[in-house]
Design a protein around this motif. Structure first.
Motif, PDB file in Angstrom:
ATOM      1  N   THR A 100     -13.267  -7.196  -9.732  1.00 12.58           N
ATOM      2  CA  THR A 100     -12.574  -7.655  -8.146  1.00 12.58           C
ATOM      3  C   THR A 100     -10.888  -6.103  -8.165  1.00 12.58           C
ATOM      4  OG1 THR A 100     -11.043  -8.945  -9.548  1.00 12.58           O
ATOM      5  CG2 THR A 100     -12.932 -10.291  -8.328  1.00 12.58           C
ATOM      6  N   TYR A 101     -11.113  -5.263  -8.692  1.00 14.27           N
ATOM      7  CA  TYR A 101     -10.674  -4.676  -8.491  1.00 14.27           C
ATOM      8  C   TYR A 101     -10.225  -3.909  -7.471  1.00 14.27           C
ATOM      9  CZ  TYR A 101      -7.747  -0.274  -8.621  1.00 14.27           C
ATOM     10  OH  TYR A 101      -6.169   0.516  -8.275  1.00 14.27           O
ATOM     11  N   LYS A 102     -11.642  -3.540  -5.968  1.00 13.35           N
ATOM     12  CA  LYS A 102     -11.094  -2.636  -5.186  1.00 13.35           C
ATOM     13  C   LYS A 102     -10.358  -4.183  -3.393  1.00 13.35           C
ATOM     14  CE  LYS A 102     -15.020  -0.802  -6.217  1.00 13.35           C
ATOM     15  NZ  LYS A 102     -16.975  -0.163  -5.584  1.00 13.35           N
ATOM     16  N   LEU A 103     -10.664  -4.698  -4.045  1.00 12.24           N
ATOM     17  CA  LEU A 103     -10.967  -5.687  -3.065  1.00 12.24           C
ATOM     18  C   LEU A 103      -9.092  -6.150  -3.504  1.00 12.24           C
ATOM     19  CD1 LEU A 103     -13.388  -8.790  -3.060  1.00 12.24           C
ATOM     20  CD2 LEU A 103     -12.417  -6.832  -1.102  1.00 12.24           C
ATOM     21  N   ASN A 104      -8.677  -6.108  -4.703  1.00 10.99           N
ATOM     22  CA  ASN A 104      -7.555  -6.515  -4.984  1.00 10.99           C
ATOM     23  C   ASN A 104      -6.633  -5.442  -4.339  1.00 10.99           C
ATOM     24  OD1 ASN A 104      -7.309  -9.430  -5.919  1.00 10.99           O
ATOM     25  ND2 ASN A 104      -7.218  -8.583  -8.406  1.00 10.99           N
ATOM     26  N   LEU A 105      -7.002  -3.991  -4.610  1.00  8.87           N
ATOM     27  CA  LEU A 105      -6.159  -3.096  -4.568  1.00  8.87           C
ATOM     28  C   LEU A 105      -5.940  -2.816  -2.862  1.00  8.87           C
ATOM     29  CD1 LEU A 105      -4.924  -0.173  -4.136  1.00  8.87           C
ATOM     30  CD2 LEU A 105      -7.389   0.830  -4.153  1.00  8.87           C
ATOM     31  N   ILE A 106      -6.930  -3.386  -1.827  1.00  9.92           N
ATOM     32  CA  ILE A 106      -7.024  -3.232  -0.115  1.00  9.92           C
ATOM     33  C   ILE A 106      -6.239  -4.336   0.215  1.00  9.92           C
ATOM     34  CG2 ILE A 106      -9.187  -4.785   0.415  1.00  9.92           C
ATOM     35  CD1 ILE A 106      -8.968  -2.498   2.144  1.00  9.92           C
ATOM     36  N   VAL A 107      -6.389  -6.089   0.245  1.00  6.95           N
ATOM     37  CA  VAL A 107      -4.832  -6.765   0.206  1.00  6.95           C
ATOM     38  C   VAL A 107      -3.430  -6.307  -0.451  1.00  6.95           C
ATOM     39  CG1 VAL A 107      -4.297  -9.014  -0.350  1.00  6.95           C
ATOM     40  CG2 VAL A 107      -6.658  -8.819  -0.391  1.00  6.95           C
ATOM     41  N   GLY A 108      -3.825  -5.633  -1.799  1.00  2.63           N
ATOM     42  CA  GLY A 108      -2.341  -5.221  -2.084  1.00  2.63           C
ATOM     43  C   GLY A 108      -1.621  -3.755  -0.958  1.00  2.63           C
ATOM     44  N   LEU A 109      -2.494  -3.440  -0.899  1.00  3.98           N
ATOM     45  CA  LEU A 109      -1.811  -2.017   0.015  1.00  3.98           C
ATOM     46  C   LEU A 109      -1.454  -2.126   1.433  1.00  3.98           C
ATOM     47  CD1 LEU A 109      -4.043   1.099  -0.813  1.00  3.98           C
ATOM     48  CD2 LEU A 109      -2.352   0.691  -1.390  1.00  3.98           C
ATOM     49  N   PHE A 110      -2.190  -3.774   2.028  1.00  6.16           N
ATOM     50  CA  PHE A 110      -1.895  -3.741   3.127  1.00  6.16           C
ATOM     51  C   PHE A 110      -0.984  -4.270   3.464  1.00  6.16           C
ATOM     52  CE2 PHE A 110      -5.918  -2.077   5.176  1.00  6.16           C
ATOM     53  CZ  PHE A 110      -5.284  -1.828   6.469  1.00  6.16           C
ATOM     54  N   LEU A 111      -0.452  -5.621   2.472  1.00  2.00           N
ATOM     55  CA  LEU A 111       1.003  -6.463   2.582  1.00  2.00           C
ATOM     56  C   LEU A 111       1.808  -4.945   2.237  1.00  2.00           C
ATOM     57  CD1 LEU A 111      -0.472  -9.409   0.686  1.00  2.00           C
ATOM     58  CD2 LEU A 111       0.717  -9.041   2.852  1.00  2.00           C
ATOM     59  N   TRP A 112       1.296  -4.301   1.109  1.00  2.00           N
ATOM     60  CA  TRP A 112       2.632  -3.596   1.244  1.00  2.00           C
ATOM     61  C   TRP A 112       3.169  -2.690   2.028  1.00  2.00           C
ATOM     62  CZ3 TRP A 112       6.121  -1.975  -2.070  1.00  2.00           C
ATOM     63  CH2 TRP A 112       7.109  -0.755  -2.221  1.00  2.00           C
ATOM     64  N   ASP A 113       2.114  -2.411   2.748  1.00  2.00           N
ATOM     65  CA  ASP A 113       2.509  -1.589   4.237  1.00  2.00           C
ATOM     66  C   ASP A 113       3.231  -1.931   5.049  1.00  2.00           C
ATOM     67  OD1 ASP A 113       1.183   0.965   5.318  1.00  2.00           O
ATOM     68  OD2 ASP A 113       0.686  -0.210   7.107  1.00  2.00           O
ATOM     69  N   ALA A 144       5.294  -3.277  -8.242  1.00  2.00           N
ATOM     70  CA  ALA A 144       5.093  -3.960  -7.347  1.00  2.00           C
ATOM     71  C   ALA A 144       3.182  -3.773  -7.772  1.00  2.00           C
ATOM     72  CB  ALA A 144       5.088  -4.155  -5.894  1.00  2.00           C
ATOM     73  N   PRO A 145       2.171  -4.615  -8.484  1.00  2.00           N
ATOM     74  CA  PRO A 145       1.504  -4.499  -8.856  1.00  2.00           C
ATOM     75  C   PRO A 145      -0.126  -4.182  -8.181  1.00  2.00           C
ATOM     76  CG  PRO A 145       1.787  -6.480  -9.114  1.00  2.00           C
ATOM     77  CD  PRO A 145       2.800  -5.693  -8.734  1.00  2.00           C
ATOM     78  N   ILE A 146       0.015  -2.976  -7.196  1.00  2.00           N
ATOM     79  CA  ILE A 146      -0.729  -2.255  -6.144  1.00  2.00           C
ATOM     80  C   ILE A 146      -2.060  -1.900  -6.895  1.00  2.00           C
ATOM     81  CG2 ILE A 146      -0.643  -1.419  -4.242  1.00  2.00           C
ATOM     82  CD1 ILE A 146       1.632  -2.111  -3.640  1.00  2.00           C
ATOM     83  N   ILE A 147      -1.415  -0.519  -7.697  1.00  2.00           N
ATOM     84  CA  ILE A 147      -3.118  -0.073  -8.053  1.00  2.00           C
ATOM     85  C   ILE A 147      -3.480  -0.530  -9.415  1.00  2.00           C
ATOM     86  CG2 ILE A 147      -2.347   1.809  -6.419  1.00  2.00           C
ATOM     87  CD1 ILE A 147      -0.619   3.126  -8.822  1.00  2.00           C
ATOM     88  N   TYR A 148      -2.832  -1.329  -9.830  1.00  2.00           N
ATOM     89  CA  TYR A 148      -2.757  -1.820 -11.622  1.00  2.00           C
ATOM     90  C   TYR A 148      -3.300  -3.192 -10.786  1.00  2.00           C
ATOM     91  CZ  TYR A 148       2.091  -2.030 -11.822  1.00  2.00           C
ATOM     92  OH  TYR A 148       3.525  -2.441 -12.090  1.00  2.00           O
ATOM     93  N   PRO A 149      -3.615  -3.975 -12.557  1.00  2.00           N
ATOM     94  CA  PRO A 149      -4.061  -5.336 -12.210  1.00  2.00           C
ATOM     95  C   PRO A 149      -2.613  -5.942 -12.876  1.00  2.00           C
ATOM     96  CG  PRO A 149      -5.362  -4.148 -13.379  1.00  2.00           C
ATOM     97  CD  PRO A 149      -4.497  -3.180 -12.794  1.00  2.00           C
ATOM     98  N   LEU A 150      -1.511  -7.009 -12.676  1.00  2.00           N
ATOM     99  CA  LEU A 150      -0.511  -6.951 -13.210  1.00  2.00           C
ATOM    100  C   LEU A 150      -0.806  -7.193 -14.927  1.00  2.00           C
ATOM    101  CD1 LEU A 150       2.419  -7.860 -12.950  1.00  2.00           C
ATOM    102  CD2 LEU A 150       1.600 -10.513 -12.645  1.00  2.00           C
ATOM    103  N   GLY A 151      -2.455  -7.564 -15.452  1.00  2.00           N
ATOM    104  CA  GLY A 151      -2.318  -7.979 -16.595  1.00  2.00           C
ATOM    105  C   GLY A 151      -2.596  -6.819 -17.758  1.00  2.00           C
ATOM    106  N   VAL A 189       4.353 -12.190  -3.286  1.00  2.00           N
ATOM    107  CA  VAL A 189       3.368 -11.654  -2.395  1.00  2.00           C
ATOM    108  C   VAL A 189       2.229 -11.972  -2.889  1.00  2.00           C
ATOM    109  CG1 VAL A 189       3.127 -11.358   0.583  1.00  2.00           C
ATOM    110  CG2 VAL A 189       5.677 -11.629  -0.641  1.00  2.00           C
ATOM    111  N   ILE A 190       1.787 -10.305  -2.959  1.00  2.00           N
ATOM    112  CA  ILE A 190       0.846  -9.951  -3.123  1.00  2.00           C
ATOM    113  C   ILE A 190      -0.285 -10.742  -4.021  1.00  2.00           C
ATOM    114  CG2 ILE A 190       0.032  -7.520  -3.916  1.00  2.00           C
ATOM    115  CD1 ILE A 190       2.267  -6.417  -2.975  1.00  2.00           C
ATOM    116  N   GLU A 191       0.623 -11.522  -4.822  1.00  2.00           N
ATOM    117  CA  GLU A 191       0.097 -12.574  -6.543  1.00  2.00           C
ATOM    118  C   GLU A 191      -0.759 -13.307  -5.618  1.00  2.00           C
ATOM    119  OE1 GLU A 191      -0.941 -11.391  -9.379  1.00  2.00           O
ATOM    120  OE2 GLU A 191      -0.951  -8.996  -8.585  1.00  2.00           O
ATOM    121  N   PHE A 192       0.388 -13.788  -5.318  1.00  2.00           N
ATOM    122  CA  PHE A 192      -0.529 -15.142  -4.288  1.00  2.00           C
ATOM    123  C   PHE A 192      -1.525 -14.705  -3.459  1.00  2.00           C
ATOM    124  CE2 PHE A 192       2.451 -18.786  -5.126  1.00  2.00           C
ATOM    125  CZ  PHE A 192       2.794 -18.297  -5.716  1.00  2.00           C
TER     126      PHE A 192
END
Ligand code: ADP
Ligand code: MG
Lengths: 257, 247
Positions: A70-83, A184-191, A209-212
């Protein structure tokens, strides 16, 4: 002796809501126009920024996290929220200064100038949300976008009046945003970080917010009630702090322009 | 009827010995604390503006005229005292400066107009008249960044003159534009007065005050030193100025 009291007649106290709506619409419309030179292409360009970021980061990091499906999906969700967070806070911070010429011309509630300055970031996020919803069938969606908007508004209210007194606050914030991207865990998984650090990362408002959003959109798991309460408290704290500073400093904002 | 009551309004600015506008300056300056001195811009000013009158405010540079107008319009809060407004006030202050240079004249008119309390419909309907008044029809779609300062202040006055509701408040007007534009401003001003609008006008030009005002105030160091018929105030103002020079 009355201290700094002002009384106004009915004519002046309550601007008809229609006038206020007209002002808000004009502020949003002209802000959009000035930023994108009035073209749709300009707006598409604004969407391309996080997208290109995504392509580059995905190219580099998906090798590193190849085992994570799920890395790619997590990345894009994180990036847009971060943006949204980065763009929204940056334009909110300078909003009063940039639109100060309106404050010295007439009696305008400064918060209108602050809140409408975030509209651009909101529009970008809304378009992205629409797109992502098409691709990701989610198990419901916690109100993360709204929570992030409240956080950004709180930050903007406080920082916009502070910026009038500290004219390098935007430079300081640019540095914080740059460093905060890695907090913020955007480019890496919090885990990948030890559990005991998670609490500290969660203090940085974009993190929960991003994790949720990821939990709901990507993993299809709705966060717990405790999680929701935490998210709401997080947003409420940011808003309250911003409003406190704003209430204290905004009455004299026009004097510092 | 009294439209505006200014009751014992005082306002001071704290002027630091060194200006510090940035976090960096504050950090580096922590070991050298700065002192502030109090600049009393207005000291217990009281007066009333009655319905339909034209009131002039005179005084030398720095006597507090602009500060008084800003408090009266609700742009600055007073430190002490009260301002009571019983009518909508349209300020025409600081108009030379401040536009969004990235927007054209039409959009800037929408911005300033809606801040001044016009509805979008009203702005749309008066757009031609506003641009015509400023003689800027051909430049309607030119970004303000490419305007000369004379052009942008003409536009500002044109918007403001169309936004007047009840009370018009003017700071050092009639000082911009060429003779033709000034004349149009004066005509528009006389129209507004003839329609019964109340006007407050700041100027240090005795001719402006005597020809446009019924009554006037003389402000010095933030206090009203004289109040009376416009001609008397203008004469007194001129005589204090000349006395200063001969001293
Ligand atoms: N925003 C401000 N901050 C600090 N000092 C100010 C501010 N506005 C006005 N002053 C000071 O208050 C005094 C009165 O200014 P002003 O009302 O502009 O005078 P006038 O319009 O009669 O020339 C001046 O000494 C000016 O420097
Ligand atoms: Mg002045």
């Amino acid at each position: 002796m009355t201290v700094g009291a002002e009384t106004m007649s009915a004519v002046d106290r309550s601007r008809p809501p229609i006038l206020r709506a007209g002002l808000i619409w004009t502020l949003v419309r002209t802000d959009f126009k000035a930023r994108y030179h009035g073209t749709l292409g300009g707006f598409v360009w604004a969407l391309l920024k996080p997208m290109s970021m995504f392509v580059v980061l995905m190219g580099v990091f998906s090798f590193l996290f190849a085992s994570n499906p799920t890395y790619k999906l997590n990345l894009i969700v994180g990036l847009f929220l971060w943006d949204f967070f980065a763009e929204g806070t940056k334009s909110g911070l300078t909003s009063l200064h940039a639109r100060g010429y309106l404050l010295t011309k007439a009696r305008v509630p400064p918060w209108i100038l602050v809140v409408t300055s975030i509209s651009n970031a909101v529009i970008t996020l809304a378009v992205f949300s629409l797109v992502i919803m098409i691709f990701l069938i989610s198990a419901g969606h916690p109100p993360t976008g709204q929570a992030l908007a409240v956080i950004v508004i709180g930050f903007s209210l406080g920082s916009s009046v502070l910026f009038l007194r500290f004219r390098d606050l935007n430079q300081v914030w640019d540095v914080v945003v740059q460093a905060g991207f890695f907090v913020a865990p955007i480019i890496y998984p919090l885990g990948i970080l030890p559990e005991r650090f998670h609490f500290y990362l969660y203090i940085w408002p974009p993190t929960p917010v991003i994790e949720f959003s990821r939990a709901a959109l990507v993993a299809g798991v709705m966060p717990t009630t405790t999680g929701h309460v935490y998210l709401a408290a997080d947003a409420a704290c940011c808003l309250a702090a911003g409003m406190l500073i704003y209430r204290r400093l905004s009455p004299r904002a026009a004097e510092h322009l | 009827m009294t439209l505006i009551t200014v009751d014992a309004v005082s306002k001071a600015f704290w002027i630091p010995t060194v200006r510090r506008d940035t976090i960096r300056e504050h950090l580096f300056g922590m070991l050298q604390p700065r002192r502030f001195h109090r600049l009393q811009a207005l000291d217990s000013v009281s007066f009333e503006v009655r319905d339909g009158e034209t009131l002039g405010i005179m005084g030398r540079n720095g006597s507090g005229k602009s500060t008084l107008l800003k408090i009266l319009c609700g742009i600055y809060p007073p430190d002490r005292g009260r301002v009571e407004r019983r009518a909508a006030v349209t300020p025409i202050l600081d108009l030379g400066v401040g536009w969004n240079p990235e927007l054209d004249a039409v959009d800037n008119v929408f911005l300033i107009g809606s801040v001044m309390g016009l509805s979008l419909g009203e702005i749309r309907r008066s757009m031609d008249a506003i641009l015509g008044f400023a003689e800027l029809q051909e430049f309607a779609n030119l970004k303000l960044a490419h305007y000369s300062s004379g052009m942008s202040s003409r536009l500002a006055y044109a918007v403001a003159f169309h936004a007047v509701r009840d009370v018009l408040v003017l700071d050092e007007i009639f000082a911009v534009g060429d003779a033709g534009f000034r004349q149009r401003c004066e005509e528009r001003y006389r129209d507004l007065h003839a329609q019964g609008h109340t006007v407050l006008l700041v100027s240090h030009d005795p001719r402006t005050v005597t020809s446009f005002c019924d009554r006037a105030l003389l402000l010095d160091h933030g206090r009203i030193v004289m109040e009376g018929p416009a001609r008397e105030i203008a004469d007194r103002y001129v005589s204090t100025l000349t006395k200063r020079i001969s001293d």
